[in-house]
Design a protein around this motif. Structure first.
Motif, PDB file in Angstrom:
ATOM      1  N   SER A  97       0.811  -1.211   0.000  1.00 39.84           N
ATOM      2  CA  SER A  97       0.000   0.000   0.000  1.00 39.84           C
ATOM      3  C   SER A  97       0.845   1.262   0.000  1.00 39.84           C
ATOM      4  O   SER A  97       0.357   2.347  -0.319  1.00 39.84           O
ATOM      5  CB  SER A  97      -0.920   0.005   1.229  1.00 39.84           C
ATOM      6  OG  SER A  97      -0.151  -0.064   2.421  1.00 39.84           O
ATOM      7  N   ALA A  98       2.115   1.147   0.367  1.00 40.87           N
ATOM      8  CA  ALA A  98       3.026   2.297   0.387  1.00 40.87           C
ATOM      9  C   ALA A  98       4.205   2.017  -0.542  1.00 40.87           C
ATOM     10  O   ALA A  98       4.411   0.887  -1.001  1.00 40.87           O
ATOM     11  CB  ALA A  98       3.513   2.560   1.809  1.00 40.87           C
ATOM     12  N   ALA A  99       4.988   3.043  -0.798  1.00 38.22           N
ATOM     13  CA  ALA A  99       6.130   2.916  -1.708  1.00 38.22           C
ATOM     14  C   ALA A  99       7.214   2.044  -1.095  1.00 38.22           C
ATOM     15  O   ALA A  99       7.566   2.185   0.086  1.00 38.22           O
ATOM     16  CB  ALA A  99       6.690   4.294  -2.031  1.00 38.22           C
ATOM     17  N   LEU A 100       7.748   1.127  -1.907  1.00 42.70           N
ATOM     18  CA  LEU A 100       8.870   0.309  -1.462  1.00 42.70           C
ATOM     19  C   LEU A 100      10.129   1.156  -1.391  1.00 42.70           C
ATOM     20  O   LEU A 100      10.380   2.008  -2.244  1.00 42.70           O
ATOM     21  CB  LEU A 100       9.097  -0.846  -2.438  1.00 42.70           C
ATOM     22  CG  LEU A 100       8.233  -2.094  -2.297  1.00 42.70           C
ATOM     23  CD1 LEU A 100       8.546  -3.050  -3.440  1.00 42.70           C
ATOM     24  CD2 LEU A 100       8.476  -2.784  -0.961  1.00 42.70           C
ATOM     25  N   ARG A 101      10.950   0.876  -0.381  1.00 40.98           N
ATOM     26  CA  ARG A 101      12.234   1.558  -0.234  1.00 40.98           C
ATOM     27  C   ARG A 101      13.294   0.530   0.135  1.00 40.98           C
ATOM     28  O   ARG A 101      12.985  -0.526   0.700  1.00 40.98           O
ATOM     29  CB  ARG A 101      12.174   2.633   0.860  1.00 40.98           C
ATOM     30  CG  ARG A 101      11.094   3.698   0.659  1.00 40.98           C
ATOM     31  CD  ARG A 101      10.958   4.553   1.909  1.00 40.98           C
ATOM     32  NE  ARG A 101       9.840   5.478   1.842  1.00 40.98           N
ATOM     33  CZ  ARG A 101       9.959   6.765   1.533  1.00 40.98           C
ATOM     34  NH1 ARG A 101      11.155   7.257   1.250  1.00 40.98           N
ATOM     35  NH2 ARG A 101       8.893   7.541   1.510  1.00 40.98           N
ATOM     36  N   ALA A 102      14.544   0.854  -0.157  1.00 47.42           N
ATOM     37  CA  ALA A 102      15.657  -0.023   0.202  1.00 47.42           C
ATOM     38  C   ALA A 102      16.742   0.800   0.877  1.00 47.42           C
ATOM     39  O   ALA A 102      16.886   2.000   0.607  1.00 47.42           O
ATOM     40  CB  ALA A 102      16.217  -0.728  -1.029  1.00 47.42           C
ATOM     41  N   SER A 103      17.498   0.147   1.757  1.00 49.28           N
ATOM     42  CA  SER A 103      18.606   0.814   2.439  1.00 49.28           C
ATOM     43  C   SER A 103      19.753  -0.167   2.628  1.00 49.28           C
ATOM     44  O   SER A 103      19.525  -1.368   2.795  1.00 49.28           O
ATOM     45  CB  SER A 103      18.149   1.355   3.798  1.00 49.28           C
ATOM     46  OG  SER A 103      19.194   2.028   4.457  1.00 49.28           O
ATOM     47  N   HIS A 104      20.958   0.355   2.612  1.00 48.97           N
ATOM     48  CA  HIS A 104      22.217  -0.389   2.718  1.00 48.97           C
ATOM     49  C   HIS A 104      22.167  -1.719   1.962  1.00 48.97           C
ATOM     50  O   HIS A 104      22.738  -2.725   2.378  1.00 48.97           O
ATOM     51  CB  HIS A 104      22.676  -0.567   4.165  1.00 48.97           C
ATOM     52  CG  HIS A 104      21.695  -1.199   5.111  1.00 48.97           C
ATOM     53  ND1 HIS A 104      21.445  -2.551   5.132  1.00 48.97           N
ATOM     54  CD2 HIS A 104      20.916  -0.651   6.085  1.00 48.97           C
ATOM     55  CE1 HIS A 104      20.546  -2.810   6.069  1.00 48.97           C
ATOM     56  NE2 HIS A 104      20.210  -1.685   6.666  1.00 48.97           N
ATOM     57  N   SER A 105      21.478  -1.723   0.831  1.00 45.76           N
ATOM     58  CA  SER A 105      21.464  -2.804  -0.164  1.00 45.76           C
ATOM     59  C   SER A 105      20.814  -4.103   0.293  1.00 45.76           C
ATOM     60  O   SER A 105      20.584  -4.996  -0.517  1.00 45.76           O
ATOM     61  CB  SER A 105      22.890  -3.111  -0.646  1.00 45.76           C
ATOM     62  OG  SER A 105      23.493  -1.970  -1.219  1.00 45.76           O
TER      63      SER A 105
END
Length: 386
Positions: A97-105
């Motif tokens: 329902s929300a935007a996917l995000r990624a961090s430190h791979s």
């Protein structure tokens, strides 16, 4: 003639044992080793031995393409460098329902005013849901350090403290407020302008344009820094990451209109206040000239957008990609002896639909056991033709 036919039949039924079977399995894609391991105990042992001694499993790069419109249809793809094959992963209920995000791979998450959701398994099939942090954030720095999630900065304009830091504990499932980010970061607290690297119990936040780094120690809940991780005065863009627990820097040499080199450095010594040894950057490898052209374009220009180049650190692999020209990625594999093997990978996920939406990259170590669990949960894998 009858005797001859019998010999042929016996030859066809003769089992394959030992090193030969292990060698054969070393050329079989990881996803196809799942059914092979169920043929017999002999084959199961051969699959295991082949993965241990002949051609070990390598961490997968996963690419999630998400539609910008509700219901945010998400498609998931994976690149397996062991077999150099792309797969499309069809998992139950992949939409968010929300935007996917990624961090430190390695961390994939979503954040909304009401919920913080994250996935810990390498194929991102199981999601955990927690209430959102008390401070509403639009583009925070997020990292998983041990059993904690750190959410820092990126606060909405309506919040009092744009540098606010909150930590979510996986065991207690509770948020706690910590020391705010250093005042020096007030002008750029959004994750867009920073790279995040994890080493031990510390989260290192590096400003990409300057190399200035601050470290958050999850053991003491305190910030340290600033540290200058720019390896050379000619480096104008830095991204930090880790390889085998060692802090690394990827840097672009030249300027925004003319990139002459792209290099890797290892941060040696001790990054911390009061350290007697100090720290320095030692050159680790350089992207071959012809691959710099692939990454930047023939004129070496990053189109005036420093942030168009992104770097993913996944296991022993470093992936470089240009968001404005996403069709091909430059890849570095760090060998056991420390040397760099360079190559390029065509990004088969790029099409008209993915260009219009979000494309989120992360990765992790995937083994036969992970694939077996995924298949039991009605997950399907389809090879993509490159």
């Amino acid at each position: 003639m009858a005797t001859y036919n019998t010999v042929l039949e016996d030859d066809r039924e003769a089992p394959i044992h030992g090193d030969i079977l292990e060698a054969i399995f070393s050329h079989v894609p990881l996803i196809h080793l799942v059914p092979a391991s169920h043929v017999s105990n002999t084959w199961k042992r051969a699959v295991s031995a082949s993965l241990r001694h002949v051609n070990p499993a390598k961490p997968w790069l996963t690419v999630h393409t998400q539609s910008p419109r509700a219901p945010h249809v998400t498609n998931t793809f994976a690149y397996d460098p062991r077999s150099r094959a792309w797969l499309e992963i069809h998992a139950p209920h992949p939409n968010h329902s929300a935007a996917l995000r990624a961090s430190h791979s390695t961390l994939l998450y979503t954040l909304s005013p009401s919920e913080f959701a994250f996935s810990l398994d390498p194929l991102r099939l199981k999601w955990h849901h927690a209430r959102a942090p008390s401070v509403w954030r639009t583009d925070p720095i997020v990292a998983r350090v041990g059993n904690s999630f750190v959410v820092a900065g990126g606060a909405s304009d309506f919040e009092d403290d744009p540098l606010a830091v909150e930590v979510y504990d996986l065991q207690s499932r509770a948020w706690s407020r910590c020391e705010s980010m250093p005042e020096m970061l007030k002008r750029s607290t959004a994750s867009t302008w920073h790279s995040v690297a994890l080493a031990g119990e510390k989260m290192h936040v590096t400003e990409k344009s300057s190399g200035v780094t601050h470290s958050f120690d999850c053991a003491t809940m305190k910030w340290q820094g600033p540290f200058d991780l720019r390896p050379d005065e000619n480096v104008f863009y830095c991204v930090t990451g880790t390889i085998r627990g060692r802090l690394m820097v990827a840097g672009m040499v030249g300027d925004n209109e003319n990139v002459s080199e792209v290099k890797l450095w290892e941060v040696k010594g001790e990054l911390g206040l009061g350290s007697e040894l100090g720290f320095w950057c030692e050159e680790f490898g350089a992207v071959p000239k012809e691959m710099v052209v692939k990454l930047m374009g023939a004129d070496g220009c990053s189109c005036g957008a420093v942030g168009s180049i992104e770097v993913n650190w996944i296991g022993d692999f470093v992936y470089f990609r240009n968001r404005t020209e996403p069709e091909e990625m430059v890849v570095c594999e760090v060998g056991s002896g420390g040397g760099c093997e360079w190559g390029s990978v065509r990004n088969v996920t790029v099409n008209d639909a993915s260009r219009m939406g979000r494309m989120v990259f992360c990765g992790g170590h995937v083994g036969v056991e992970d694939l077996q669990r995924a298949i039991k949960e009605n997950c399907r894998f389809a090879e993509k033709v490159t």
